[in-house]
Design a protein around this motif. Structure first.
Motif, PDB file in Angstrom:
ATOM      1  N   VAL A 173       0.847  -1.189   0.000  1.00 10.72           N
ATOM      2  CA  VAL A 173       0.000   0.000   0.000  1.00 10.72           C
ATOM      3  C   VAL A 173       0.885   1.243   0.000  1.00 10.72           C
ATOM      4  CG1 VAL A 173      -1.833   1.263   1.199  1.00 10.72           C
ATOM      5  CG2 VAL A 173      -1.735  -1.242   1.353  1.00 10.72           C
ATOM      6  N   SER A 174       0.592   2.183  -0.891  1.00 10.75           N
ATOM      7  CA  SER A 174       1.280   3.474  -0.854  1.00 10.75           C
ATOM      8  C   SER A 174       0.499   4.439   0.043  1.00 10.75           C
ATOM      9  CB  SER A 174       1.444   4.060  -2.256  1.00 10.75           C
ATOM     10  OG  SER A 174       0.188   4.276  -2.870  1.00 10.75           O
ATOM     11  N   LEU A 195       5.770  24.076  -4.711  1.00  9.40           N
ATOM     12  CA  LEU A 195       6.665  23.048  -5.246  1.00  9.40           C
ATOM     13  C   LEU A 195       5.913  21.739  -5.458  1.00  9.40           C
ATOM     14  CD1 LEU A 195       9.693  23.610  -2.829  1.00  9.40           C
ATOM     15  CD2 LEU A 195       9.437  24.508  -5.165  1.00  9.40           C
ATOM     16  N   ALA A 196       6.453  20.878  -6.305  1.00 10.97           N
ATOM     17  CA  ALA A 196       5.912  19.531  -6.442  1.00 10.97           C
ATOM     18  C   ALA A 196       6.237  18.748  -5.168  1.00 10.97           C
ATOM     19  CB  ALA A 196       6.513  18.840  -7.656  1.00 10.97           C
ATOM     20  N   GLN A 197       5.230  18.115  -4.607  1.00  8.45           N
ATOM     21  CA  GLN A 197       5.403  17.387  -3.351  1.00  8.45           C
ATOM     22  C   GLN A 197       5.058  15.899  -3.552  1.00  8.45           C
ATOM     23  OE1 GLN A 197       4.408  19.795   0.315  1.00  8.45           O
ATOM     24  NE2 GLN A 197       3.028  20.812  -1.147  1.00  8.45           N
ATOM     25  N   HIS A 198       5.727  15.050  -2.799  1.00  9.81           N
ATOM     26  CA  HIS A 198       5.507  13.606  -2.934  1.00  9.81           C
ATOM     27  C   HIS A 198       5.632  12.937  -1.577  1.00  9.81           C
ATOM     28  CE1 HIS A 198       9.817  12.875  -2.430  1.00  9.81           C
ATOM     29  NE2 HIS A 198      10.036  13.847  -3.310  1.00  9.81           N
ATOM     30  N   GLU A 199       5.163  11.707  -1.511  1.00  6.34           N
ATOM     31  CA  GLU A 199       5.234  10.897  -0.293  1.00  6.34           C
ATOM     32  C   GLU A 199       5.579   9.466  -0.707  1.00  6.34           C
ATOM     33  OE1 GLU A 199       4.515  10.250   4.001  1.00  6.34           O
ATOM     34  OE2 GLU A 199       5.233  11.844   2.697  1.00  6.34           O
ATOM     35  N   TYR A 200       6.878   9.198  -0.799  1.00  4.73           N
ATOM     36  CA  TYR A 200       7.340   7.888  -1.245  1.00  4.73           C
ATOM     37  C   TYR A 200       7.442   6.938  -0.051  1.00  4.73           C
ATOM     38  CZ  TYR A 200       8.648  10.337  -5.568  1.00  4.73           C
ATOM     39  OH  TYR A 200       8.647  11.083  -6.721  1.00  4.73           O
ATOM     40  N   LYS A 201       6.314   6.684   0.554  1.00  4.32           N
ATOM     41  CA  LYS A 201       6.247   5.850   1.754  1.00  4.32           C
ATOM     42  C   LYS A 201       5.250   4.721   1.515  1.00  4.32           C
ATOM     43  CE  LYS A 201       5.552   6.325   6.771  1.00  4.32           C
ATOM     44  NZ  LYS A 201       5.192   7.300   7.836  1.00  4.32           N
ATOM     45  N   TYR A 202       5.638   3.502   1.906  1.00  5.82           N
ATOM     46  CA  TYR A 202       4.848   2.320   1.558  1.00  5.82           C
ATOM     47  C   TYR A 202       4.805   1.353   2.744  1.00  5.82           C
ATOM     48  CZ  TYR A 202       6.213   4.402  -2.828  1.00  5.82           C
ATOM     49  OH  TYR A 202       6.446   5.314  -3.827  1.00  5.82           O
ATOM     50  N   THR A 203       3.695   0.635   2.814  1.00  4.31           N
ATOM     51  CA  THR A 203       3.534  -0.402   3.835  1.00  4.31           C
ATOM     52  C   THR A 203       3.379  -1.756   3.143  1.00  4.31           C
ATOM     53  OG1 THR A 203       2.455   1.132   5.351  1.00  4.31           O
ATOM     54  CG2 THR A 203       2.146  -1.210   5.779  1.00  4.31           C
ATOM     55  N   VAL A 204       4.134  -2.726   3.624  1.00  7.78           N
ATOM     56  CA  VAL A 204       4.058  -4.094   3.101  1.00  7.78           C
ATOM     57  C   VAL A 204       3.678  -5.003   4.265  1.00  7.78           C
ATOM     58  CG1 VAL A 204       5.315  -6.000   2.017  1.00  7.78           C
ATOM     59  CG2 VAL A 204       5.796  -3.630   1.341  1.00  7.78           C
ATOM     60  N   THR A 205       2.593  -5.781   4.088  1.00  7.63           N
ATOM     61  CA  THR A 205       2.184  -6.723   5.115  1.00  7.63           C
ATOM     62  C   THR A 205       2.069  -8.124   4.515  1.00  7.63           C
ATOM     63  OG1 THR A 205      -0.155  -6.187   4.723  1.00  7.63           O
ATOM     64  CG2 THR A 205       0.950  -5.028   6.513  1.00  7.63           C
ATOM     65  N   PHE A 206       2.456  -9.094   5.335  1.00  4.43           N
ATOM     66  CA  PHE A 206       2.369 -10.499   4.928  1.00  4.43           C
ATOM     67  C   PHE A 206       2.164 -11.312   6.196  1.00  4.43           C
ATOM     68  CE2 PHE A 206       4.620 -14.574   3.810  1.00  4.43           C
ATOM     69  CZ  PHE A 206       3.641 -15.025   2.933  1.00  4.43           C
ATOM     70  N   GLY A 207       0.904 -11.668   6.479  1.00  6.58           N
ATOM     71  CA  GLY A 207       0.615 -12.368   7.727  1.00  6.58           C
ATOM     72  C   GLY A 207       0.989 -11.499   8.915  1.00  6.58           C
ATOM     73  N   THR A 253       7.251  -0.841   7.021  1.00  8.83           N
ATOM     74  CA  THR A 253       7.020   0.475   6.446  1.00  8.83           C
ATOM     75  C   THR A 253       8.354   0.979   5.915  1.00  8.83           C
ATOM     76  OG1 THR A 253       5.205   0.965   7.957  1.00  8.83           O
ATOM     77  CG2 THR A 253       6.238   2.836   6.865  1.00  8.83           C
ATOM     78  N   VAL A 254       8.372   1.325   4.636  1.00  4.33           N
ATOM     79  CA  VAL A 254       9.625   1.756   4.014  1.00  4.33           C
ATOM     80  C   VAL A 254       9.415   3.053   3.253  1.00  4.33           C
ATOM     81  CG1 VAL A 254      10.629  -0.536   3.808  1.00  4.33           C
ATOM     82  CG2 VAL A 254       9.165   0.327   1.984  1.00  4.33           C
ATOM     83  N   THR A 255      10.482   3.797   3.129  1.00  2.00           N
ATOM     84  CA  THR A 255      10.474   5.061   2.393  1.00  2.00           C
ATOM     85  C   THR A 255      11.620   5.044   1.409  1.00  2.00           C
ATOM     86  OG1 THR A 255       9.548   6.215   4.308  1.00  2.00           O
ATOM     87  CG2 THR A 255      10.575   7.574   2.604  1.00  2.00           C
ATOM     88  N   VAL A 256      11.374   5.543   0.203  1.00  2.00           N
ATOM     89  CA  VAL A 256      12.461   5.677  -0.764  1.00  2.00           C
ATOM     90  C   VAL A 256      13.358   6.815  -0.299  1.00  2.00           C
ATOM     91  CG1 VAL A 256      13.080   6.177  -3.151  1.00  2.00           C
ATOM     92  CG2 VAL A 256      11.037   4.812  -2.646  1.00  2.00           C
ATOM     93  N   ALA A 257      14.597   6.486   0.001  1.00  2.00           N
ATOM     94  CA  ALA A 257      15.527   7.477   0.540  1.00  2.00           C
ATOM     95  C   ALA A 257      15.881   8.525  -0.512  1.00  2.00           C
ATOM     96  CB  ALA A 257      16.790   6.789   1.049  1.00  2.00           C
ATOM     97  N   GLU A 258      16.249   9.701  -0.032  1.00  2.77           N
ATOM     98  CA  GLU A 258      16.660  10.778  -0.921  1.00  2.77           C
ATOM     99  C   GLU A 258      17.822  10.319  -1.786  1.00  2.77           C
ATOM    100  OE1 GLU A 258      15.791  14.364  -2.484  1.00  2.77           O
ATOM    101  OE2 GLU A 258      14.829  13.605  -0.669  1.00  2.77           O
TER     102      GLU A 258
END
Length: 206
Positions: free
Chosen positions: A102-103, A113-125, A130-135
């Motif tokens: 899920v993003s 400015l153009a703004q973004h949120e490169y943060k994602y959640t991955v679940t498996f059982g 929760t991970v973020t694309v680093a700069e």
């Protein structure tokens, strides 16, 4: 008269097993019965399966003392025995636990400015990440407990500047190692939006 000997029968049995995919090999043991006078041969169960498939035979090797590769502990001679087999099978099915990516959904205040949120959640059982694309990076990677990786790449469209854009999908692509081994892989997309900034108008008194 004459004396003769007929071979004794060895019975080789290997077990049957099955499981859902978990990234590790499925193996099951076996046994050999029927040796005479304490004799033995080198017995190894070789059946294995790691990815979805089967049933495959739970195979084995049996090396007698008079055969190449026999160990010093092997004492049985191959011509003294016949072999009866009762071999099991091995089967791996798709993992039925949902793998979900899920993003994030995010609302920004307008800043020009153009703004973004490169943060994602991955679940498996029971696993949750929760991970973020680093700069300066282009992807984020999650490694599941079974060793499979989920590689997430933000879409170039996943940014927003103006309030008038209403909402923009926080789009991405996600590559899952061995995805066909999972019964359900769900990708959900959050949204990005912008709220107006506040202008303060001041007039002087005079």
């Amino acid at each position: 008269g004459t004396l003769s000997v007929t071979p004794a029968t060895l019975t080789v049995t290997t077990e049957t097993g099955s499981k859902q995919y978990d990234g590790t090999p499925l193996t099951k043991p076996g046994e050999v019965t029927g040796y005479k006078n304490g004799e033995t041969a080198d017995f190894t169960v070789t059946g294995t399966i790691t990815e979805v498939g089967g049933p495959v035979t739970n195979t084995y090797t049996l090396v007698f003392a008079d055969q190449e590769g026999a160990s010093d502990t092997a004492t049985a001679i191959s011509t003294d025995y016949t072999i009866s087999e009762s071999l099991g099978t091995l089967t791996i099915t798709q993992n039925e636990t949902e793998l979900k990516i899920v993003s994030s959904t995010q609302t920004f205040e307008y800043n020009g400015l153009a703004q973004h949120e490169y943060k994602y959640t991955v679940t498996f059982g029971d696993e949750s990440y929760t991970v973020t694309v680093a700069e300066g990076e282009t992807t984020a990677v999650v490694t599941l407990d079974n060793g499979d990786k989920v590689t997430i790449t933000p879409a170039s469209s996943a940014q927003i500047t103006h309030v008038s854009e209403t909402t923009v999908d926080n789009a991405y692509t996600a590559v899952v190692d061995h995805e066909d081994q999972y019964k359900t892989v769900t990708r959900e997309v959050g949204t990005l939006s912008v709220t107006p900034a506040t202008l303060t108008v001041t007039t002087e008194t005079g």
